[in-house]
Design an enzyme around this catalytic site. Structure first.
Site, PDB file in Angstrom:
ATOM      1  N   SER A 166      -4.229   4.534   8.964  1.00 25.28           N
ATOM      2  CA  SER A 166      -3.858   3.352   8.199  1.00 25.28           C
ATOM      3  C   SER A 166      -3.107   2.362   9.083  1.00 25.28           C
ATOM      4  O   SER A 166      -2.468   2.745  10.065  1.00 25.28           O
ATOM      5  CB  SER A 166      -2.985   3.735   7.002  1.00 25.28           C
ATOM      6  OG  SER A 166      -1.805   4.373   7.444  1.00 25.28           O
ATOM      7  N   ASP A 219     -14.565   2.585   4.896  1.00 20.67           N
ATOM      8  CA  ASP A 219     -13.566   3.638   4.709  1.00 20.67           C
ATOM      9  C   ASP A 219     -14.083   5.050   4.972  1.00 20.67           C
ATOM     10  O   ASP A 219     -13.382   5.856   5.563  1.00 20.67           O
ATOM     11  CB  ASP A 219     -13.007   3.562   3.285  1.00 20.67           C
ATOM     12  CG  ASP A 219     -11.760   4.406   3.100  1.00 20.67           C
ATOM     13  OD1 ASP A 219     -10.917   4.448   4.018  1.00 20.67           O
ATOM     14  OD2 ASP A 219     -11.612   5.038   2.032  1.00 20.67           O
ATOM     15  N   TYR A 249      -3.478   6.256 -10.823  1.00 14.18           N
ATOM     16  CA  TYR A 249      -3.616   5.272  -9.751  1.00 14.18           C
ATOM     17  C   TYR A 249      -4.545   5.731  -8.626  1.00 14.18           C
ATOM     18  O   TYR A 249      -4.458   6.855  -8.138  1.00 14.18           O
ATOM     19  CB  TYR A 249      -2.243   4.971  -9.139  1.00 14.18           C
ATOM     20  CG  TYR A 249      -2.245   3.732  -8.267  1.00 14.18           C
ATOM     21  CD1 TYR A 249      -2.047   2.488  -8.823  1.00 14.18           C
ATOM     22  CD2 TYR A 249      -2.477   3.817  -6.904  1.00 14.18           C
ATOM     23  CE1 TYR A 249      -2.052   1.345  -8.039  1.00 14.18           C
ATOM     24  CE2 TYR A 249      -2.493   2.685  -6.112  1.00 14.18           C
ATOM     25  CZ  TYR A 249      -2.283   1.460  -6.687  1.00 14.18           C
ATOM     26  OH  TYR A 249      -2.311   0.325  -5.912  1.00 14.18           O
ATOM     27  N   ARG A 292      -1.087   7.064  -3.456  1.00 12.68           N
ATOM     28  CA  ARG A 292      -1.415   8.475  -3.339  1.00 12.68           C
ATOM     29  C   ARG A 292      -0.123   9.277  -3.154  1.00 12.68           C
ATOM     30  O   ARG A 292       0.795   8.849  -2.452  1.00 12.68           O
ATOM     31  CB  ARG A 292      -2.322   8.718  -2.129  1.00 12.68           C
ATOM     32  CG  ARG A 292      -3.769   8.357  -2.359  1.00 12.68           C
ATOM     33  CD  ARG A 292      -4.651   8.777  -1.186  1.00 12.68           C
ATOM     34  NE  ARG A 292      -4.390   8.001   0.017  1.00 12.68           N
ATOM     35  CZ  ARG A 292      -3.755   8.468   1.081  1.00 12.68           C
ATOM     36  NH1 ARG A 292      -3.309   9.702   1.108  1.00 12.68           N
ATOM     37  NH2 ARG A 292      -3.563   7.704   2.133  1.00 12.68           N
ATOM     38  N   HIS A 330     -13.428  10.041   7.666  1.00  8.28           N
ATOM     39  CA  HIS A 330     -12.654   8.851   7.302  1.00  8.28           C
ATOM     40  C   HIS A 330     -12.975   7.743   8.321  1.00  8.28           C
ATOM     41  O   HIS A 330     -12.184   7.423   9.187  1.00  8.28           O
ATOM     42  CB  HIS A 330     -11.163   9.219   7.330  1.00  8.28           C
ATOM     43  CG  HIS A 330     -10.256   8.167   6.808  1.00  8.28           C
ATOM     44  ND1 HIS A 330      -8.976   7.992   7.281  1.00  8.28           N
ATOM     45  CD2 HIS A 330     -10.417   7.231   5.826  1.00  8.28           C
ATOM     46  CE1 HIS A 330      -8.393   7.006   6.639  1.00  8.28           C
ATOM     47  NE2 HIS A 330      -9.249   6.526   5.760  1.00  8.28           N
ATOM     48  N   CYS A 354      -4.303   0.186  11.104  1.00  5.92           N
ATOM     49  CA  CYS A 354      -4.892   0.020  12.440  1.00  5.92           C
ATOM     50  C   CYS A 354      -6.143  -0.855  12.428  1.00  5.92           C
ATOM     51  O   CYS A 354      -6.912  -0.857  13.378  1.00  5.92           O
ATOM     52  CB  CYS A 354      -5.196   1.375  13.063  1.00  5.92           C
ATOM     53  SG  CYS A 354      -3.726   2.345  13.475  1.00  5.92           S
TER      54      CYS A 354
END
Length: 606
Positions: A270, A295, A219, A80, A248, A272
């Protein structure tokens, strides 16, 4: 060039608005053909075979990993691109300080220029899709237009895509518009490349008109526009406007021995352990964990006043490195077939490999850049952000109700970050407002000098920092408003967890992974009135003896580190909160400032 007449003839929908929009995008981008995607197995077979023929896909050994493929992206298109991600709200203030902003008129003028003819020489695919179970009142609909067959087959895994979704769009007349191009038109006779993309990239969101436009990248979340772009950035605005939540968060089902299941959501930044928790293998006998989602969670209040959640995705788009038998055996069992692997390494047997998949690497691989690789090679075999895209229904512990249109009732929400110091193993909030305060202060410590000062906090409120589609100060206010508008007794209880506490030597003092069931057991005990807690200045912590440690070797010193509040350390922690809150200026709710003052008073700091 695709003629206007043939564009008109290509329409495969009875919804005039949709047909008109598709025609307008085709006239702008001038593809050689327009294809409406039906989501069928035949379509998958045709497009994956096309991707093999063009060199984008390598078909994996069907004896080892049937109906699966490996591909390599352009080395400049691997993740990203937050710096090129924009919220194009009418007012800059509505985007807030945590988002990049470009005025919608300016952004549309840019897109009118760069999308002009950008699909020349390619097929334009029209992908109707549903985020969430078909027919659910919590689900939402969308259409992505793309010139990438890689996106089509990935969206088939990640969403309910094709004709059934199109019929729902036609019935409702409502859908989010998403336009994507790799930005690589082909001149007559020009040879294509395996991974077309463009150095210029834009991932732009128009919250008022519910549109997403993405250019230049093929991507992941840059191109699969149902994922972060729709399911979080646009959906968070929809949720605010309509009274629900787009978060999230993972969702798991936890069933104690001989008792009714409870459903828990959790928001972690992220690195974790979100996917690992969603697919937990419990270390305590008799407890059962099943996966709803790993997610994203969409949650609406039901007629009974409780908060019901769905996983809006139908697949997992997971980070491959570090996923192995020891860390997440259930993920490993999920990706055995019908999967797409991007930027991993290829074995001599026609299978995939990445760091952490096995203890010992193979003697020879083809790495993610297509080069010969051995254990002596200077670079990793797989890119650190390499991914697997795999159907959620293949997970061996997927909960039967994971695709129930009614959703599942959420009893607890966990927040957490990666903290080596200060933050205890688990803390329960005093009430809803205090829980929002905890979520607003999620942070992880930087752990390497190259990233900045060791121990410096990187704040990621609600784990939504890159994904909130509007001013995050207003987002905090919206969460607080839910506590006023709904029955507190029916709202989920809010907790903060930290699996990453270290001692003075730098050793992790909590084993994590399957042992995290011990924390979840205490959380369930709090919900059912069977686990005791002690009040501390920062919230409720497990009372001595209330955390099940049977069979776990943990010293008294480690336990004290995990389950006590260091008042002096917390005074320092509290001193830094106003600096974090100042980011949001006048949009920060006054109640959060009050909660900070109350924390300081409880700590004795005045």
């Amino acid at each position: 060039m695709f003629s206007a007449a043939s564009i008109e003839d290509s329409a495969e929908t009875s919804l005039p608005e949709l047909a008109k929009w598709v025609r307008e995008i085709a006239e702008l981008t001038t593809p050689d053909a327009v294809a409406w995607c039906d989501g069928s197995q035949q379509e998958w077979d045709r497009l994956t075979s096309l991707l093999v023929e063009t060199g984008t896909f390598t078909r994996l050994n069907p004896q080892v990993r049937p109906n699966s493929f490996c591909c390599r992206s352009d080395p400049g298109d691997v993740a990203r691109v937050e710096s090129r991600t924009f919220i194009c709200s009418e007012r800059e203030d509505d985007a807030g300080p945590t988002n990049n902003w470009i005025a919608p008129g300016e952004m549309r003028a840019t897109f009118a220029e760069i999308f002009d003819g950008c699909m020349r020489g390619r097929t334009m695919y029209v992908i109707p899709f549903c985020m969430g179970p078909l027919g659910s009142s919590i689900s939402q609909l969308g259409v992505e237009i793309t010139d990438s067959p890689y996106v089509v087959v990935s969206m088939r895994i990640m969403t309910r895509m094709g004709t059934p979704a199109l019929r729902l769009i036609e019935d409702s007349g409502r859908f989010v518009k998403a336009v994507h191009s790799v930005g690589a038109p082909l001149a007559p006779g020009q040879a294509d490349v395996p991974w077309p993309c463009n150095p210029l990239k834009y991932i732009s969101h128009f919250p008022e008109t519910r549109e997403i436009w993405s250019y230049g990248s093929g991507y992941g979340g840059n191109a699969l526009l149902g994922k972060k772009c729709y399911a979080l950035r646009i959906a968070s605005v929809m949720a605010r406007d309509e009274g629900w939540l787009a978060e999230h968060m993972l969702i798991l089902k936890l069933t104690p021995p001989g008792a009714e299941p409870k459903y828990i959501a959790a928001a972690f930044p992220s690195a974790c352990g979100k996917t690992n928790l969603a697919m937990l293998a419990p270390a305590i006998p008799g407890w059962k964990v099943e996966t709803i989602g790993d997610d994203i969670a969409w949650m609406r209040f039901g007629a009974d006043g409780r908060l019901y959640a769905i996983n809006p995705e139908s697949g997992f788009f997971g980070v491959a490195p570090g996923t192995g038998a020891k860390t997440n055996a259930h993920a490993g069992a999920t990706i055995t077939a019908n999967s797409i692997f991007t930027n991993v390494a290829l074995t001599d047997e026609g299978d995939v490999w990445w760091e952490g998949l096995t203890d010992e690497p193979p003697a020879h691989l083809i790495d993610w850049k297509g080069r010969d690789w051995t254990p002596d090679s200077p670079e990793p075999a797989a890119h650190p952000n390499s991914r697997f895209t795999t159907p959620a229904g293949q997970c061996p512990i997927i909960a039967p109700e994971w695709d129930d249109p009614a959703g599942v009732p959420i009893s607890a929400i966990l927040f957490g970050g990666r903290r080596a110091s200060t933050v205890p193993l688990v803390t329960e909030s005093f009430d809803w407002d205090h829980g929002v305060f905890l979520g607003a202060n999620i942070a992880s410590e930087k752990t390497a000098a190259a990233e900045g000062t060791v121990g410096e906090l990187r704040h990621d409120p609600f784990a939504m920092l890159p994904f909130c589609g509007y001013n995050m100060g207003d987002y905090f206010g919206y969460w607080l408003s839910l506590g006023r508008r709904h029955d507190p007794a029916k709202l989920p209880r809010l907790f903060y967890v930290n699996w990453f506490r270290k001692d003075a030597s730098g050793r992790f003092v909590w084993p994590g992974f399957g042992e995290n069931i011990r924390v979840l057991k205490w959380v369930i005990g709090r919900l059912t009135g069977q686990a005791e807690a002690v009040a501390t200045p920062i919230g409720y912590l497990p009372a001595p003896g209330s955390l099940d440690l049977d069979g776990l070797e943990v010293s008294w010193a480690d336990l004290a580190l995990l389950l006590t509040v260091d008042t002096e350390a917390w005074k320092l922690e509290a001193e830094h909160i106003p600096e974090h809150f100042q980011t949001f200026h006048r949009h920060l709710p006054a109640r959060l400032r009050e909660l900070h003052e109350e924390l300081a008073e409880r700590l004795g700091g005045g």
